[in-house]
Design a protein around this motif. Structure first.
Motif, PDB file in Angstrom:
ATOM      1  N   ALA A  53       0.834  -1.209   0.000  1.00 43.33           N
ATOM      2  CA  ALA A  53       0.000   0.000   0.000  1.00 43.33           C
ATOM      3  C   ALA A  53       0.866   1.255   0.000  1.00 43.33           C
ATOM      4  N   LEU A  54       2.002   1.211   0.702  1.00 47.63           N
ATOM      5  CA  LEU A  54       2.926   2.341   0.686  1.00 47.63           C
ATOM      6  C   LEU A  54       3.501   2.562  -0.707  1.00 47.63           C
ATOM      7  N   GLU A  55       3.914   1.493  -1.355  1.00 42.76           N
ATOM      8  CA  GLU A  55       4.502   1.597  -2.685  1.00 42.76           C
ATOM      9  C   GLU A  55       3.494   2.110  -3.710  1.00 42.76           C
ATOM     10  N   ARG A  56       2.234   1.779  -3.537  1.00 46.61           N
ATOM     11  CA  ARG A  56       1.194   2.200  -4.482  1.00 46.61           C
ATOM     12  C   ARG A  56       0.601   3.564  -4.137  1.00 46.61           C
ATOM     13  N   GLY A  57       1.088   4.161  -3.059  1.00 47.45           N
ATOM     14  CA  GLY A  57       0.627   5.491  -2.698  1.00 47.45           C
ATOM     15  C   GLY A  57      -0.728   5.543  -2.020  1.00 47.45           C
ATOM     16  N   LYS A  58      -1.229   4.402  -1.585  1.00 44.64           N
ATOM     17  CA  LYS A  58      -2.520   4.384  -0.888  1.00 44.64           C
ATOM     18  C   LYS A  58      -2.402   4.952   0.518  1.00 44.64           C
ATOM     19  N   ILE A  59      -1.242   4.815   1.104  1.00 47.07           N
ATOM     20  CA  ILE A  59      -0.961   5.365   2.429  1.00 47.07           C
ATOM     21  C   ILE A  59       0.452   5.927   2.413  1.00 47.07           C
ATOM     22  N   ARG A  60       0.767   6.763   3.396  1.00 48.75           N
ATOM     23  CA  ARG A  60       2.117   7.264   3.598  1.00 48.75           C
ATOM     24  C   ARG A  60       2.570   6.859   4.998  1.00 48.75           C
ATOM     25  N   LEU A  61       3.845   7.006   5.269  1.00 50.53           N
ATOM     26  CA  LEU A  61       4.352   6.652   6.595  1.00 50.53           C
ATOM     27  C   LEU A  61       3.728   7.504   7.688  1.00 50.53           C
ATOM     28  N   ASP A  62       3.296   8.727   7.345  1.00 52.15           N
ATOM     29  CA  ASP A  62       2.693   9.597   8.351  1.00 52.15           C
ATOM     30  C   ASP A  62       1.169   9.545   8.357  1.00 52.15           C
ATOM     31  N   THR A  63       0.573   8.654   7.561  1.00 52.76           N
ATOM     32  CA  THR A  63      -0.883   8.478   7.602  1.00 52.76           C
ATOM     33  C   THR A  63      -1.307   7.997   8.981  1.00 52.76           C
ATOM     34  N   ARG A  64      -2.358   8.601   9.509  1.00 53.66           N
ATOM     35  CA  ARG A  64      -2.838   8.223  10.843  1.00 53.66           C
ATOM     36  C   ARG A  64      -3.763   7.012  10.746  1.00 53.66           C
ATOM     37  N   ILE A  65      -3.527   6.030  11.599  1.00 54.51           N
ATOM     38  CA  ILE A  65      -4.335   4.811  11.648  1.00 54.51           C
ATOM     39  C   ILE A  65      -5.133   4.813  12.952  1.00 54.51           C
ATOM     40  N   LYS A  66      -6.444   4.919  12.818  1.00 53.03           N
ATOM     41  CA  LYS A  66      -7.317   5.006  13.994  1.00 53.03           C
ATOM     42  C   LYS A  66      -7.612   3.603  14.537  1.00 53.03           C
ATOM     43  N   PHE A  67      -7.697   3.503  15.854  1.00 56.12           N
ATOM     44  CA  PHE A  67      -7.990   2.240  16.521  1.00 56.12           C
ATOM     45  C   PHE A  67      -9.486   2.163  16.843  1.00 56.12           C
ATOM     46  N   SER A  68     -10.148   1.191  16.232  1.00 57.72           N
ATOM     47  CA  SER A  68     -11.561   0.945  16.528  1.00 57.72           C
ATOM     48  C   SER A  68     -11.687   0.206  17.853  1.00 57.72           C
ATOM     49  N   ALA A  69     -12.925   0.041  18.300  1.00 63.89           N
ATOM     50  CA  ALA A  69     -13.163  -0.751  19.513  1.00 63.89           C
ATOM     51  C   ALA A  69     -12.696  -2.184  19.292  1.00 63.89           C
ATOM     52  N   ASN A  70     -12.876  -2.677  18.074  1.00 58.98           N
ATOM     53  CA  ASN A  70     -12.451  -4.026  17.729  1.00 58.98           C
ATOM     54  C   ASN A  70     -10.933  -4.174  17.864  1.00 58.98           C
ATOM     55  N   ALA A  71     -10.199  -3.172  17.390  1.00 51.48           N
ATOM     56  CA  ALA A  71      -8.741  -3.223  17.481  1.00 51.48           C
ATOM     57  C   ALA A  71      -8.265  -3.034  18.915  1.00 51.48           C
ATOM     58  N   ALA A  72      -8.865  -2.085  19.616  1.00 51.67           N
ATOM     59  CA  ALA A  72      -8.406  -1.745  20.963  1.00 51.67           C
ATOM     60  C   ALA A  72      -8.587  -2.895  21.951  1.00 51.67           C
ATOM     61  N   LYS A  73      -9.551  -3.771  21.721  1.00 50.50           N
ATOM     62  CA  LYS A  73      -9.794  -4.843  22.683  1.00 50.50           C
ATOM     63  C   LYS A  73      -9.043  -6.137  22.360  1.00 50.50           C
ATOM     64  N   GLU A  74      -8.167  -6.103  21.358  1.00 44.36           N
ATOM     65  CA  GLU A  74      -7.344  -7.285  21.113  1.00 44.36           C
ATOM     66  C   GLU A  74      -6.487  -7.562  22.350  1.00 44.36           C
ATOM     67  N   PRO A  75      -6.290  -8.832  22.672  1.00 45.11           N
ATOM     68  CA  PRO A  75      -5.472  -9.168  23.850  1.00 45.11           C
ATOM     69  C   PRO A  75      -3.994  -8.912  23.604  1.00 45.11           C
ATOM     70  N   PRO A  76      -3.194  -8.803  24.667  1.00 42.01           N
ATOM     71  CA  PRO A  76      -1.757  -8.597  24.508  1.00 42.01           C
ATOM     72  C   PRO A  76      -1.124  -9.771  23.756  1.00 42.01           C
ATOM     73  N   THR A  77       0.035  -9.520  23.118  1.00 37.82           N
ATOM     74  CA  THR A  77       0.835  -8.319  23.248  1.00 37.82           C
ATOM     75  C   THR A  77       0.206  -7.190  22.443  1.00 37.82           C
ATOM     76  N   LYS A  78       0.196  -5.955  22.998  1.00 44.32           N
ATOM     77  CA  LYS A  78      -0.470  -4.848  22.334  1.00 44.32           C
ATOM     78  C   LYS A  78       0.164  -3.536  22.774  1.00 44.32           C
ATOM     79  N   LEU A  79      -0.162  -2.462  22.022  1.00 47.84           N
ATOM     80  CA  LEU A  79       0.307  -1.138  22.387  1.00 47.84           C
ATOM     81  C   LEU A  79      -0.569  -0.510  23.450  1.00 47.84           C
ATOM     82  N   GLY A  80      -1.856  -0.853  23.449  1.00 51.08           N
ATOM     83  CA  GLY A  80      -2.782  -0.274  24.409  1.00 51.08           C
ATOM     84  C   GLY A  80      -3.331   1.075  23.976  1.00 51.08           C
ATOM     85  N   VAL A  81      -3.412   1.319  22.668  1.00 50.75           N
ATOM     86  CA  VAL A  81      -3.981   2.567  22.160  1.00 50.75           C
ATOM     87  C   VAL A  81      -5.491   2.554  22.381  1.00 50.75           C
ATOM     88  N   GLY A  82      -6.036   3.664  22.888  1.00 55.74           N
ATOM     89  CA  GLY A  82      -7.453   3.742  23.207  1.00 55.74           C
ATOM     90  C   GLY A  82      -8.344   3.842  21.980  1.00 55.74           C
TER      91      GLY A  82
END
Length: 448
Positions: A53-82
């Motif tokens: 996706a980076l090579e095709r220009g769909k995203i950039r390294l500074d594109t913000r990736i939001k954490f949904s409730a589905n992502a945030a509740k994944e069990p560890p190991t995790k970052l713990g982003v709200g």
């Protein structure tokens, strides 16, 4: 895991392969085409699609990736982003290659695929395009799912594809540590900087898979990609990988242009003819009896227990019996997320209540050999958080150690021991304790 000639005889989960990355020649193979659970090796494909996706220009390294409730509740190991918070694509990449963060994996999957299940279908489609004919993905992180399978040969193909297709991004796999939220997250790959020539790629572990590792080695004019799956401990897995590298790197060719995936030379790595019917190929595609793996979608406690607890002798029971058992313990079984069937379906095993072990009256040993304990808590998530803090601060003392929890009962109360296993002996376990005690952690070493 036995080193050298017959590791499979000592460990039925084991499989391994060494590929000459210049010619595609198989230098070593042991059950390399037998189906195995990938665990966090899954994140190699998550990263492949991210790099694409980076090579095709769909995203950039500074594109913000939001954490949904589905992502945030994944069990560890995790970052713990709200929930609703975001991090950059580059932070996601670092989190996957170092900490192997499950929540970051799901977040990038939802961003690129629209949903986790759609992204898993994209992963499987890409696997087919790369010649990974025996791999199916059901999620982006590698937590337990009975339909998520691969082989050592397929993982070698993916490792080579990452090197060949994304030379600019491949450097991320050699990252030794990543600082996030005030914590320094060390790479789980303990061979980096220790074994000459190793420049990545990825580790993985669940109870069903055992300890997995894909390694890329470039030394002077030789290059190999090696895979070890099903190690009994992190230390034995690493030892087997070192042994394979020392045995087979010098047997690799000094000539050959690489570019194996692009020019189709990976066909030389196939065992069966591409013209063979899918039905015939799937006939032998049966998973080893390595322990029950359910299709639980988002029961955090059950998924953590299945991922990081030790095997417990338990009969495989039907889903109806499992539902009744878990209902009695006030645990609901979520409905699995449907996903397109891209290969012939495999038999699905479900787990007994004993295997999930949410409320047990007996101690469940998670590993053998020397280990350390840093606490015991009534909540398993808190025990896992304690392990994560210790791992962040333990540095070299916990290099090669693997975190896990162990359930037991005390005075009619359910508790979870927070432990690290995989130490070579009493002295290394004691040294780790001393280092953690200097950081303010309680710690004691024990053998099991």
């Amino acid at each position: 895991m036995a080193l050298g000639s017959a590791p499979a005889a000592a460990n039925p989960k084991y499989s391994g392969i060494v590929i000459d990355a210049k010619t595609g020649k198989t230098l070593y193979a042991n059950d390399a085409d037998a189906p195995r659970y990938p665990a966090s090796l899954t994140k190699m494909m998550t990263l492949y699609l991210t790099f694409e996706a980076l090579e095709r220009g769909k995203i950039r390294l500074d594109t913000r990736i939001k954490f949904s409730a589905n992502a945030a509740k994944e069990p560890p190991t995790k970052l713990g982003v709200g929930v609703g918070k975001s991090i950059t694509v580059e932070q996601v990449i670092y989190a996957l290659v170092t900490k192997s963060a499950n929540d970051a994996s799901t977040a990038i999957a939802e961003h690129l695929g629209g949903s986790e299940s759609k992204f898993a279908s994209m992963m499987t489609a890409k696997a087919r395009a790369l010649g990974m004919s025996k791999t199916t993905f059901r999620n982006a992180h590698g937590l337990p799912n009975s339909g998520q399978v691969t082989t050592a040969r397929d993982m070698a193909k993916l490792g080579i594809a990452l090197r060949e297709h994304f030379p600019r991004q491949y450097k991320y796999f050699s990252t030794r540590s990543f600082k996030f939220g005030g914590s320094n997250m060390a790479n789980h790959n303990r061979l980096l900087g220790v074994v000459r020539g190793v420049d990545g790629i990825k580790t993985g572990y669940t109870r069903a898979s055992g300890f997995n590792l894909v390694s890329s080695v470039v030394d002077r004019d030789r290059s190999i990609v090696a895979v070890v799956m099903g190690g009994r401990t992190g230390a034995s897995r690493n030892a087997q990988m070192k042994d394979l590298i020392s045995r087979y790197l010098l047997k690799a060719s000094t000539r050959g242009g690489g570019n194996l995936i692009a020019r189709g030379a990976m066909a030389n790595m196939e065992v069966a003819s591409a013209a063979a019917p899918m039905e015939a190929a799937s006939a032998a595609f049966q998973l080893p009896k390595v322990g029950p793996v359910p299709e639980l979608r988002h029961d955090g406690d059950a998924r953590i227990a299945l991922a990081y607890a030790a095997p417990t002798p338990a009969p495989v029971v039907g889903r109806e019996a499992l539902a009744k058992s878990l209902q009695a313990q006030k645990m609901a079984i979520p409905v699995p997320t449907p996903a397109p069937v891209l290969v012939p379906p495999m038999p699905v095993e479900t787990a007994s209540a004993d295997a999930i072990d949410p409320v047990t009256t007996a101690s469940t040993a998670a590993m053998s050999g020397w280990m350390i304990q840093i606490g015991a808590m009534p909540d398993q998530n808190e025990a896992l958080k304690l392990l994560a803090r210790a791992q962040d601060q333990g540095g070299k003392a916990l290099r090669g150690a693997e975190p896990f929890t162990m359930a037991y009962a005390k005075n009619n109360e359910q508790l979870y021991r927070a432990r690290f296993g995989g130490f070579d002996g009493q002295s290394s376990a004691a040294s780790a304790c001393k280092a953690l005690e200097r950081k303010g952690f309680a710690c004691w070493a024990t053998a099991n």
